[in-house]
Motif scaffolding. Structure first.
Motif, short mmCIF file in Angstrom:
data_model
loop_
_atom_site.label_atom_id
_atom_site.label_comp_id
_atom_site.label_asym_id
_atom_site.label_seq_id
_atom_site.Cartn_x
_atom_site.Cartn_y
_atom_site.Cartn_z
N ARG A 1 17.42 45.05 -10.07
CA ARG A 1 17.53 46.40 -10.61
C ARG A 1 16.80 46.47 -11.93
O ARG A 1 17.00 45.63 -12.82
CB ARG A 1 18.99 46.77 -10.83
CG ARG A 1 19.09 48.17 -11.36
CD ARG A 1 20.46 48.78 -11.22
NE ARG A 1 20.37 50.19 -11.45
CZ ARG A 1 21.16 50.86 -12.27
NH1 ARG A 1 22.12 50.26 -12.91
NH2 ARG A 1 20.98 52.15 -12.44
N ARG B 1 9.46 61.81 -10.45
CA ARG B 1 9.86 61.88 -9.03
C ARG B 1 10.94 62.95 -8.89
O ARG B 1 11.83 63.06 -9.73
CB ARG B 1 10.33 60.52 -8.55
CG ARG B 1 11.43 59.91 -9.39
CD ARG B 1 11.96 58.58 -8.83
NE ARG B 1 11.15 57.45 -9.20
CZ ARG B 1 11.64 56.28 -9.66
NH1 ARG B 1 12.96 56.10 -9.79
NH2 ARG B 1 10.85 55.29 -9.96
N CYS C 1 12.47 56.29 -14.35
CA CYS C 1 11.74 55.55 -13.30
C CYS C 1 12.55 54.36 -12.79
O CYS C 1 11.96 53.44 -12.20
CB CYS C 1 10.43 54.99 -13.83
SG CYS C 1 9.30 56.18 -14.50
N SER C 2 13.85 54.34 -13.00
CA SER C 2 14.63 53.16 -12.60
C SER C 2 14.55 52.92 -11.10
O SER C 2 14.45 53.86 -10.31
CB SER C 2 16.09 53.34 -13.01
OG SER C 2 16.20 53.38 -14.42
N VAL C 3 14.57 51.63 -10.72
CA VAL C 3 14.52 51.28 -9.30
C VAL C 3 15.43 50.09 -9.03
O VAL C 3 15.77 49.33 -9.92
CB VAL C 3 13.09 50.87 -8.83
CG1 VAL C 3 12.09 51.99 -8.98
CG2 VAL C 3 12.62 49.61 -9.53
N VAL C 4 15.79 49.94 -7.76
CA VAL C 4 16.32 48.68 -7.25
C VAL C 4 15.30 48.17 -6.23
O VAL C 4 15.04 48.85 -5.23
CB VAL C 4 17.69 48.85 -6.58
CG1 VAL C 4 18.18 47.51 -6.03
CG2 VAL C 4 18.71 49.42 -7.57
N LEU C 5 14.69 47.03 -6.52
CA LEU C 5 13.78 46.40 -5.56
C LEU C 5 14.62 45.44 -4.72
O LEU C 5 15.23 44.51 -5.27
CB LEU C 5 12.66 45.64 -6.29
CG LEU C 5 11.79 46.49 -7.23
CD1 LEU C 5 10.81 45.59 -7.99
CD2 LEU C 5 11.04 47.55 -6.44
N GLU C 6 14.64 45.69 -3.42
CA GLU C 6 15.56 44.94 -2.58
C GLU C 6 14.89 43.74 -1.91
O GLU C 6 13.68 43.73 -1.70
CB GLU C 6 16.14 45.88 -1.51
CG GLU C 6 16.91 47.03 -2.16
CD GLU C 6 17.73 47.84 -1.17
OE1 GLU C 6 18.79 48.34 -1.57
OE2 GLU C 6 17.32 47.96 0.00
N ASP C 7 15.72 42.77 -1.57
CA ASP C 7 15.30 41.66 -0.70
C ASP C 7 14.21 40.78 -1.29
O ASP C 7 13.29 40.35 -0.59
CB ASP C 7 14.85 42.19 0.67
CG ASP C 7 15.99 42.89 1.39
OD1 ASP C 7 17.14 42.49 1.21
OD2 ASP C 7 15.71 43.85 2.15
N LEU D 1 20.77 40.95 -8.53
CA LEU D 1 22.02 41.26 -7.84
C LEU D 1 22.04 40.54 -6.51
O LEU D 1 21.00 40.40 -5.85
CB LEU D 1 22.11 42.77 -7.58
CG LEU D 1 21.85 43.70 -8.75
CD1 LEU D 1 21.72 45.14 -8.26
CD2 LEU D 1 22.97 43.60 -9.75
N VAL E 1 15.42 51.31 -3.90
CA VAL E 1 16.17 52.50 -4.27
C VAL E 1 15.46 53.10 -5.48
O VAL E 1 15.34 52.45 -6.52
CB VAL E 1 17.64 52.20 -4.62
CG1 VAL E 1 18.36 53.47 -5.03
CG2 VAL E 1 18.34 51.53 -3.44
N HIS F 1 24.11 50.70 -0.88
CA HIS F 1 23.02 49.73 -0.79
C HIS F 1 22.73 49.44 0.67
O HIS F 1 23.64 49.21 1.43
CB HIS F 1 23.41 48.44 -1.49
CG HIS F 1 22.79 48.36 -2.85
ND1 HIS F 1 22.81 47.26 -3.63
CD2 HIS F 1 22.15 49.30 -3.54
CE1 HIS F 1 22.19 47.51 -4.77
NE2 HIS F 1 21.79 48.75 -4.74
N ILE G 1 28.26 39.24 -9.80
CA ILE G 1 27.20 40.01 -9.15
C ILE G 1 26.15 40.45 -10.17
O ILE G 1 24.96 40.36 -9.96
CB ILE G 1 27.79 41.26 -8.46
CG1 ILE G 1 28.72 40.84 -7.34
CG2 ILE G 1 26.68 42.16 -7.92
CD1 ILE G 1 29.59 41.96 -6.84
N VAL G 2 26.65 40.94 -11.28
CA VAL G 2 25.76 41.56 -12.25
C VAL G 2 25.53 40.62 -13.42
O VAL G 2 26.47 40.14 -14.02
CB VAL G 2 26.36 42.88 -12.77
CG1 VAL G 2 25.41 43.53 -13.76
CG2 VAL G 2 26.66 43.81 -11.62
N CYS H 1 8.07 51.52 -11.60
CA CYS H 1 9.25 51.57 -12.49
C CYS H 1 8.86 51.49 -13.95
O CYS H 1 9.75 51.38 -14.80
CB CYS H 1 10.22 50.45 -12.14
SG CYS H 1 9.55 48.81 -12.43
#
Lengths: 236, 236
Positions: free
Chosen positions: B181, A158, B187-193, B227, A190, B236, B15-16, B216
């Motif tokens: 996260r 990407r 290819c790292s991502v944060v998948l939200e919600d 998170l 993200v 964020h 959080i983490v 990812c």
């Protein structure tokens, strides 16, 4: 417990830049052709496609044949060609109609999403475009002939194209990394570590693949933002 | 310019939470069966699959037929069945072997990634499992008979199963949202919600689909973290 309140407002505004969502065209071609101002970010989904050498164009489509532009891509000078090829994997699984993008290149290269690669039985590595040393090959079948690629099948890393003016405004250099936040219903993501590809002339445009675009339902996204990867908090 | 230094250390640790990566099993079944401790997070890729009513099992596979467990899933009591069905979309495009998951349910439901849905020509909405009112249907074909579903084709909303003990430790309730996260090469991502589905007995496990897993490269991920969605910073 928000730490945002401890950040200087100007710093926040330097990090976060609201931008326009570019919609993917759907279908087989590679990038959006929407007409948006240079200052707005376009996020384009690159569906599976290939780049060919002049010699391979002739082998696949016939002596003297050249690529025929079908649709201009968002980046000036690039186009989806009318030509498509069949891709055949090692276990004779195939994808029948893979779009060729022009212009031709010094090396042929096939760019697949992981979903495509898995369906073909190819273990495609993530690579920046052009870095194909040691990657798997595949067979390309055209109406006139066949090309057996020894290497060149990748998942394109990407990345975000921009000109030096945009790079300076973001505070990044060619080869740096940025994050892309896509807000999209309950599919927000993200995407981290986009490769920055800055040069004198490119328009501001992110290229992601169909897996990434489908993961966040880009077609229905509400907004996209480019973020610096310097991490101002613990959640990145 | 890191704002993390302004966060209380204990808050960061709340959080983490570093956790173990669950690998997807690959192939057609739906979830990882890896044996990991309850306190570790498993991230499983749900490939396309369907849930059936008892009546639909008999219609598709024959009178008196029931589902035959082939492999236990990570969540106790759930399994990939030996049975598969063919899925046919509105334009007679089809997916030949879609796994049935057991046990049977009060309503039949088909869960696809967007890549699958697009290939079938179905505009699948993102829904929590069971919320199928007004969703598109499709045709299921089995060795004995055919079922025409009026509704039930969805993209399952990404979610995390947990028991009340885990929910309390994260400070979330059933129905809340969390972020995931995934660190994975470039290819790292944060998948939200992610939807929190907390009950008395579920093991700690995230379910994402093949588009999300491929975006990812989950199979090669280095770490995953859950998170809180309370946003401690601007990124964020």
């Amino acid at each position: 417990m928000s730490a945002a309140t401890t950040l200087d407002r100007a710093a926040v505004e330097r990090i976060v830049r609201e931008i326009v969502v570019g919609r993917s065209p759907g279908g087989a071609a590679a990038a959006s052709t929407e007409d948006v101002a240079d200052s707005n970010l376009v996020v384009s989904i690159s569906a599976r496609h290939c780049h060919l050498t002049d010699a391979h164009v002739e082998r696949l489509f016939g002596p003297g044949q050249t690529l025929t532009p079908m649709r201009e891509l968002y980046q000036q000078g690039f186009y989806a060609a009318e030509q498509t090829v069949m891709l055949v994997g090692p276990r004779r699984r195939m994808l029948p109609n893979v779009r060729v993008l022009g212009p031709t290149r010094p090396h042929s290269q096939v760019e697949l999403a992981f979903t495509d690669a898995i369906s073909l039985g190819i273990d495609a590595p993530v690579r920046a475009s052009g870095k194909i040393e040691g990657t798997p090959g595949c067979v390309l079948v055209g109406p006139h002939g066949v090309v057996e690629l020894d290497e060149g099948v990748i998942r394109a890393e990407r990345h975000v194209h921009m000109d030096f003016r945009h790079a300076e405004s973001y505070g990044v250099d060619n080869g740096d990394r940025m994050n892309l936040r896509i807000r999209s219903g309950t599919c927000s993501v993200v995407l981290e570590d986009l490769l920055v590809r800055a040069d004198a002339t490119s328009k501001l445009e992110v290229h992601i693949d169909t897996d990434e675009g489908n993961a966040c339902d880009l077609d229905h996204a509400e907004s996209v933002e480019l973020l610096l990867t310097e991490k101002p908090c613990s959640c990145h």
